[in-house]
Design an enzyme around this catalytic site. Structure first.
Site, PDB file in Angstrom:
ATOM      1  N   CYS A 188      -5.403  16.723  -5.585  1.00 33.13           N
ATOM      2  CA  CYS A 188      -6.326  17.853  -5.587  1.00 33.13           C
ATOM      3  C   CYS A 188      -7.064  17.857  -4.260  1.00 33.13           C
ATOM      4  CB  CYS A 188      -7.296  17.681  -6.741  1.00 33.13           C
ATOM      5  SG  CYS A 188      -8.224  19.167  -7.033  1.00 33.13           S
ATOM      6  N   HIS A 247      -4.000  -5.721  -4.916  1.00 33.57           N
ATOM      7  CA  HIS A 247      -4.114  -5.103  -6.247  1.00 33.57           C
ATOM      8  C   HIS A 247      -2.830  -4.422  -6.715  1.00 33.57           C
ATOM      9  CE1 HIS A 247      -4.882  -0.669  -5.356  1.00 33.57           C
ATOM     10  NE2 HIS A 247      -5.025  -1.169  -4.151  1.00 33.57           N
ATOM     11  N   GLN A 269       3.617  -1.429  -1.276  1.00 31.58           N
ATOM     12  CA  GLN A 269       4.211  -1.143  -2.579  1.00 31.58           C
ATOM     13  C   GLN A 269       5.421  -2.034  -2.858  1.00 31.58           C
ATOM     14  OE1 GLN A 269       3.141   0.189  -5.725  1.00 31.58           O
ATOM     15  NE2 GLN A 269       2.167   1.453  -4.143  1.00 31.58           N
ATOM     16  N   THR A 297     -17.516 -11.151   7.362  1.00 32.53           N
ATOM     17  CA  THR A 297     -17.386 -12.365   6.538  1.00 32.53           C
ATOM     18  C   THR A 297     -16.210 -12.215   5.576  1.00 32.53           C
ATOM     19  OG1 THR A 297     -19.756 -12.713   6.674  1.00 32.53           O
ATOM     20  CG2 THR A 297     -18.614 -13.813   4.856  1.00 32.53           C
ATOM     21  N   GLY A 352      -4.779  -2.503   1.849  1.00 29.49           N
ATOM     22  CA  GLY A 352      -3.670  -1.902   2.581  1.00 29.49           C
ATOM     23  C   GLY A 352      -4.131  -0.810   3.545  1.00 29.49           C
ATOM     24  N   THR A 353      -5.110  -0.031   3.124  1.00 30.90           N
ATOM     25  CA  THR A 353      -5.584   1.072   3.971  1.00 30.90           C
ATOM     26  C   THR A 353      -6.130   0.523   5.286  1.00 30.90           C
ATOM     27  OG1 THR A 353      -6.099   2.399   2.023  1.00 30.90           O
ATOM     28  CG2 THR A 353      -7.246   2.990   4.066  1.00 30.90           C
ATOM     29  N   ASN A 411       5.632   4.584  -2.521  1.00 29.34           N
ATOM     30  CA  ASN A 411       4.774   4.387  -3.687  1.00 29.34           C
ATOM     31  C   ASN A 411       5.011   5.404  -4.801  1.00 29.34           C
ATOM     32  OD1 ASN A 411       3.628   5.672  -1.270  1.00 29.34           O
ATOM     33  ND2 ASN A 411       2.006   6.344  -2.631  1.00 29.34           N
TER      34      ASN A 411
HETATM   35  N1  PLP Z   1       0.241   1.894   1.356  1.00 31.64           N
HETATM   36  C1  PLP Z   1       0.871   2.214   0.222  1.00 31.64           C
HETATM   37  C2  PLP Z   1       2.347   2.428   0.248  1.00 31.64           C
HETATM   38  C3  PLP Z   1       0.163   2.342  -0.966  1.00 31.64           C
HETATM   39  O1  PLP Z   1       0.806   2.667  -2.094  1.00 31.64           O
HETATM   40  C4  PLP Z   1      -1.241   2.135  -0.950  1.00 31.64           C
HETATM   41  C5  PLP Z   1      -2.059   2.303  -2.174  1.00 31.64           C
HETATM   42  O2  PLP Z   1      -1.748   3.123  -3.011  1.00 31.64           O
HETATM   43  C6  PLP Z   1      -1.858   1.779   0.261  1.00 31.64           C
HETATM   44  C7  PLP Z   1      -1.090   1.674   1.394  1.00 31.64           C
HETATM   45  C8  PLP Z   1      -3.329   1.522   0.355  1.00 31.64           C
HETATM   46  O3  PLP Z   1      -3.633   0.237  -0.141  1.00 31.64           O
HETATM   47  P1  PLP Z   1      -5.115  -0.113  -0.644  1.00 31.64           P
HETATM   48  O4  PLP Z   1      -5.299   0.581  -1.962  1.00 31.64           O
HETATM   49  O5  PLP Z   1      -5.124  -1.592  -0.773  1.00 31.64           O
HETATM   50  O6  PLP Z   1      -6.062   0.369   0.382  1.00 31.64           O
END
Ligand code: PLP
Length: 382
Positions: A324, A204, A182, A239, A68-69, A154
């Site tokens: 933190c 995940h 989420q 890849t 997601g990031t 989230n």
């Molecule tokens: N966006 C949201 C709303 C999330 O809750 C998260 C992960 O906690 C992410 C993006 C990031 O996803 P990833 O852990 O697959 O990089």
């Protein structure tokens, strides 16, 4: 052990593990033209169909990423870079104040390194993005904007009015990114119906492997790849993680059989019992539509950091929204955006249920919290 941290990572499903094990025996690079390469390509193509099916997109709109990031970063940087040479470059990023750090920090980095201006869209006390404020921000300038609002938060599970957000954004000629990381798997996500330009998901969060996700984007969405390379039709170099992608697809397939009412029932029983045991509990976002699996609450006087450690010692895995940074515990930016007082925000705890949660997990969490609460009360009385 009661694992109540599915919003952080949901344990990997058996079906995903089996798919990964099977694909692990194939090996092969999905770009190779020989038979083993073609077998790997078939795995990726099949998973692409599965992910497209999950969000009602077409397969060629799905770009596999490392999660997601990366998907959020590719959408934001991709849109900003692509539009630079076009007649309508992105000059403003309007991001909700409760976005995940992967959106907030990327937007801040873009603002720092380019001339693009970044502004935050506030949320109401219930944690819902303020549509009036979004409209105002959109009306503030004529330069083209990109709006980023997540489908569900989230930390609180609060579901956002994405239909409204997209309609307002498009009416102002803005683009729209919906982080559905989420929400996906916990509520229906329909890329066509939402009408967003970019949508992101991560394996995940619903029982697939970590390190795999997708950026779903409309064919005509402005986009520039961030690294040169031919994979994913030139949209994401590197890849393909064939094994991870197989697990991602298999986990997505499982979602069609999931009973979302099970997690909602567990969450609701947890909250009802918690309230009867601790009448002063505050449940964040309670008045808003929420994902059925998430409960974010504070018991005044019970600091979240202490609680998470104590619960862990009692075999209950929960999380706190506090982060933190530089050695100081910072209350959650989400709760602060909802105008929750700093002291109360520091008590914010999250439990999140998922595909393998059971009644026994609810009991374990409630009992552990009750034991902790009475220990704290005794200590205060002494
Ligand atoms: N966006 C949201 C709303 C999330 O809750 C998260 C992960 O906690 C992410 C993006 C990031 O996803 P990833 O852990 O697959 O990089």
């Amino acid at each position: 052990m009661a694992y109540l941290d599915h919003n952080a990572t949901s344990p990997i499903r058996l079906e995903a593990r089996i798919a990964m094990e099977r694909v692990g025996t194939i090996g092969g690079n999905a770009s190779a033209i020989h038979c083993t390469g073609r077998a790997a390509r078939a795995v990726v193509d099949h998973a692409r169909e599965q992910i497209a099916g999950l969000v009602n997109a077409s397969a060629n709109e799905v770009v596999f990423t490392s999660g997601g990031t990366e998907a959020n970063a590719l959408a934001l940087w991709g849109a900003v870079h692509a539009a630079t040479d076009s007649s309508a470059p992105i000059a403003r990023l309007l991001v909700s104040a409760i976005e995940h750090d992967s959106v907030l920090n990327t937007a801040a980095a873009i603002a720092e390194r380019t001339g693009v201006v970044c502004a935050q869209i506030p949320v109401t006390r219930d944690g819902v993005v303020d549509i009036g404020a979004l409209e105002q921000l959109l009306a503030e300038g004529s330069a083209r904007a990109l709006v980023a609002v997540m489908a569900a938060n989230n930390e609180t599970g609060v579901v956002q009015p994405i239909g409204d957000v997209v309609a307002r954004a498009h009416a102002a000629n803005a683009l729209c990114l919906v982080d559905a990381v989420q929400a996906c798997g916990k509520m229906a996500i329909d890329f066509v119906e939402l009408g967003a330009d970019y949508l992101t998901v991560s394996a995940h969060k619903f029982g697939g492997p970590q390190g795999t996700g997708a950026l779903v984007m409309k064919a005509n969405a402005p986009y520039a790849p961030q690294m040169p390379g031919g994979q994913e039709k030139g949209r994401r170099a590197g890849t393909e993680n064939v094994i991870g992608i197989a697990g991602f697809g298999a986990a997505a397939e499982c979602l069609t059989h999931d009973d979302a009412s099970n997690t909602a029932r567990l969450r609701d029983r947890f909250e009802t019992s918690l309230r009867s045991r601790s009448p002063d509990v505050v449940i964040f976002g309670e008045a808003a539509p929420r994902l059925g699996n998430t409960s974010n609450f504070a018991i005044p006087g019970l600091p979240a950091e202490t609680a998470v450690i104590a619960l862990d010692l009692d075999d209950v895995m929960a999380s706190s929204g506090a982060a933190c940074s530089s050695g100081k515990v910072q209350p959650s930016h989400v709760l602060r955006a909802m105008d929750v007082q700093r002291e109360l925000a520091a008590c914010g705890l999250r439990v999140s249920f998922g595909w393998n949660s059971e009644e026994a997990d609810v009991d374990a969490a409630l009992d552990a919290l009750a034991r902790l609460n009475s220990r704290i009360r005794e200590r205060k009385a002494a």
